[in-house]
Write an enzyme that holds these catalytic residues in place. Sequence first.
Site, PDB file in Angstrom:
ATOM      1  N   ASP A 267     -27.475 -21.597  -5.838  1.00 26.26           N
ATOM      2  CA  ASP A 267     -27.195 -20.317  -5.197  1.00 26.26           C
ATOM      3  C   ASP A 267     -27.660 -19.158  -6.082  1.00 26.26           C
ATOM      4  O   ASP A 267     -27.754 -19.285  -7.303  1.00 26.26           O
ATOM      5  CB  ASP A 267     -25.691 -20.202  -4.928  1.00 26.26           C
ATOM      6  CG  ASP A 267     -25.374 -19.284  -3.761  1.00 26.26           C
ATOM      7  OD1 ASP A 267     -26.260 -18.517  -3.347  1.00 26.26           O
ATOM      8  OD2 ASP A 267     -24.234 -19.338  -3.256  1.00 26.26           O
TER       9      ASP A 267
ATOM     10  N   GLU B  60     -32.072 -15.419  -7.289  1.00 22.00           N
ATOM     11  CA  GLU B  60     -32.989 -14.270  -7.334  1.00 22.00           C
ATOM     12  C   GLU B  60     -33.286 -13.800  -8.763  1.00 22.00           C
ATOM     13  O   GLU B  60     -34.442 -13.407  -8.995  1.00 22.00           O
ATOM     14  CB  GLU B  60     -32.403 -13.097  -6.520  1.00 22.00           C
ATOM     15  CG  GLU B  60     -32.200 -13.379  -5.063  1.00 22.00           C
ATOM     16  CD  GLU B  60     -30.861 -14.058  -4.762  1.00 22.00           C
ATOM     17  OE1 GLU B  60     -29.989 -14.109  -5.657  1.00 22.00           O
ATOM     18  OE2 GLU B  60     -30.702 -14.545  -3.639  1.00 22.00           O
TER      19      GLU B  60
ATOM     20  N   ASP C  36     -27.374 -14.489   2.717  1.00 24.00           N
ATOM     21  CA  ASP C  36     -26.068 -14.146   3.292  1.00 24.00           C
ATOM     22  C   ASP C  36     -26.233 -13.107   4.392  1.00 24.00           C
ATOM     23  O   ASP C  36     -25.880 -11.925   4.243  1.00 24.00           O
ATOM     24  CB  ASP C  36     -25.135 -13.628   2.199  1.00 24.00           C
ATOM     25  CG  ASP C  36     -24.875 -14.673   1.124  1.00 24.00           C
ATOM     26  OD1 ASP C  36     -25.158 -15.860   1.360  1.00 24.00           O
ATOM     27  OD2 ASP C  36     -24.377 -14.304   0.038  1.00 24.00           O
TER      28      ASP C  36
END
Length: 772
Positions: A383, A386, A456
């Site tokens: 997760d 980035e 998300d």
Amino acid sequence: MQYLLIKKKNRLRLFCLLTAGILAAGQVRAVEQTPSGIRATVGNTGIDIRFYSPQMVRVIKGAAGKAMQKESLSVIKQAEATPFSLVRTDDGILLKGEVLAIDLNLSTGNIRFSTRAGQPLLSETAGAERSQTFLLDKEEAIYGLGQQQEGRMNRRGESLQLFQENTRIAIPFFHSVKGYGVFWDNYSATQFTDSPQGTTFSSEAGDGVDYYFLYGKTMDGVIACMRDLTGQVPLYPLWAWGYWQSKERYASQKELVGTLARYRELGVPLDGIIQDWQYWSTDNAYWNSLSFGNPEFPDPKQMMDDIHRMHAHAILSVWPSFGPKTQPYRIFKERGMLLDLNAYPQKDSARIYDAFHPEARAVYWDEMNRNLFAAGIDGWWLDATEPDYSGLTEAQLNQPTAKGPFREFRNAYPLMSVRGVYEQQRQTSADKRVYILTRSAFAGQQRYASTVWSGDIDGDWEVFRKQIPAGLNFSLCGLPYWNTDIGGFWVRDGSSAFDDYRELYVRWLQFGAFCPMMRSHGSNTPREIWHFGEKGDWAYDAIEKYIRLRYLLLPYHYSLSWEVSSAGGSILRHPAMDFPDDKKVWDLGSEYLYGRSILVVPVTRPFYAKGKNARSTVDFSQTQTVPVYLPEGAGWYDFWTEEQLPGGTELQRETPVDLLPLYIKAGSILPCGEAVQYTAESNRQQLTLKIYPGKDAEFVLYEDENDGYNYEKGLYSTIPIRWEEAARTLTIGDRQGGFPGMPEHRYFHLVQAGSRQSQAVLYSGTAIHIKL
């Protein structure tokens, strides 16, 4: 213009002498032939043009006399020996290869790309230190640039700041409908702008201009070039192609295992379950400890044994940031491998590890391996790769990483983080194929077994619509595996108890059934099937129907994955890939092909549920219709009715709430399996081949041991299947290869679209011909 050719040390030196109107007085331009191309100086700019293959050319521009010292993080291909010739022109020099011709203007330094036969492809115009502008045809459609959320397919006319963030993925690559692509090999934040003045990449940091021109002739050919350049795609295990259930989050081992058990009790197929965060602890000082520290998960090995006993698999959330009381944090801090970024959760002083450091990647895996992989975890949900942080100061941008300033390499962070897990697991075990779900990506990441999801996103209809072009543009960058949170992550004003959200969820799940990963996940409201009613209720039945359809098409899914790994294929296919001459599809972002045979038209507008957050409000008295365009260049079959329709047709398709418009291209062979509860349940001795006549058709059925890397050693089988339209004959060809557990004999049930008759044939590995 006059030229002086001098042979020196087996290299050709070509000097362009003064010519009125072309070069300023006293200027000299030098061109040196290199083994793969030429090196030139134009004014203060050094230009290096290198053939990497007959279809691929690298262009480097920088300060004259200063060679670019760069190890690409994305490109792994070494330049091939590529024959070419040099031809003098009025204003420069032409490199002519077997496929491409590259014309360098020695007055301006601009480059023009064309085919060897002279067909223009792309031209440069103005450039600067870290920027380059290109001139495209006025009507030319381009795609790519990673995953954006503007809801547009064609990137013409857009201005985008490319940097990694939640829901947006930065890949500086564009892909033309003309059959070429441009990969801008820079890892800093990059501005992409397309305007009447040109199409520009302009990067914040870097030593100069470095890009690759790829000519594949077709859009599939461009993707094949991109894979050749940046890496091929490993094969996923069979279980990755089943249905996945997740939520934010299962609070205990008991709840996680119990959810899987409930699916088995209901008889609804399921292959994967996902554990989100805080299995480590609910105290964020122990954030992402890479261990089961939460007492609600008392026995991870027993948990995984229970999951495997029910013939399912589990993947686990792992982050790049660490709380200050975790063992990884202490190790990274002692070794100077933490980055000064305000990482999530910010208020708990979490910090991100330096994934650019090979030793840091090894430490990361060592903790995962000892505490998680050893307990039986099957895959990884990496997760926030980035990485996720808030605010960036100049000092933080300029801080060093193991590769250089963070500013210069920031967009490649997900590539390096995923790389570490893939490479280390491959070194640890060959029994279990690497499977990584992650939230960000960069060019080349496909070689590390990652599937990316769109982040998300909100659970609403407008956001849902935007995911289709987002996923297609991402796939057109050469990364084939992509999916979304079915139903959207954030459900800010709704619930699975209410019919309006149920309608959205059902339509989204229908779309998810035709994505490379079918995964239900989100926050605010539960997503398990029993929260949408019970058997006999419209939402429950529609959900079950498409989960079962996913499993019915399992032989198709798995064979597509082999095409991706062995032949550079794509699963999510924008219609322009198969119908480039049909300009009506160039800007089309509402439908796509799943593989080469199935046209999918997701329903992305509400109709049946009336009112907000209300129960029993579904009105089935009227039927919704949605617009469908059937691309010109093929005939089509309605999947549900088997009605034949010509290409180029625009129509309104009735879409009851349980119907997703699907069309099968004429000249297709669709392999179908049996009704199963999990992917490995079938013994593969009974398969159905659905033939859709209209054109000749081919399909290669792929099978192996379902997991592990023996397929890399040749332990797999392929069965070529061919339909000859004129002879009305189906040929099931000689089986190639084999593997332990392969069925030596099997029955194929042959069904021709439009016919209710089925013919069973026994197949034992040698070619058979069946007249239909």
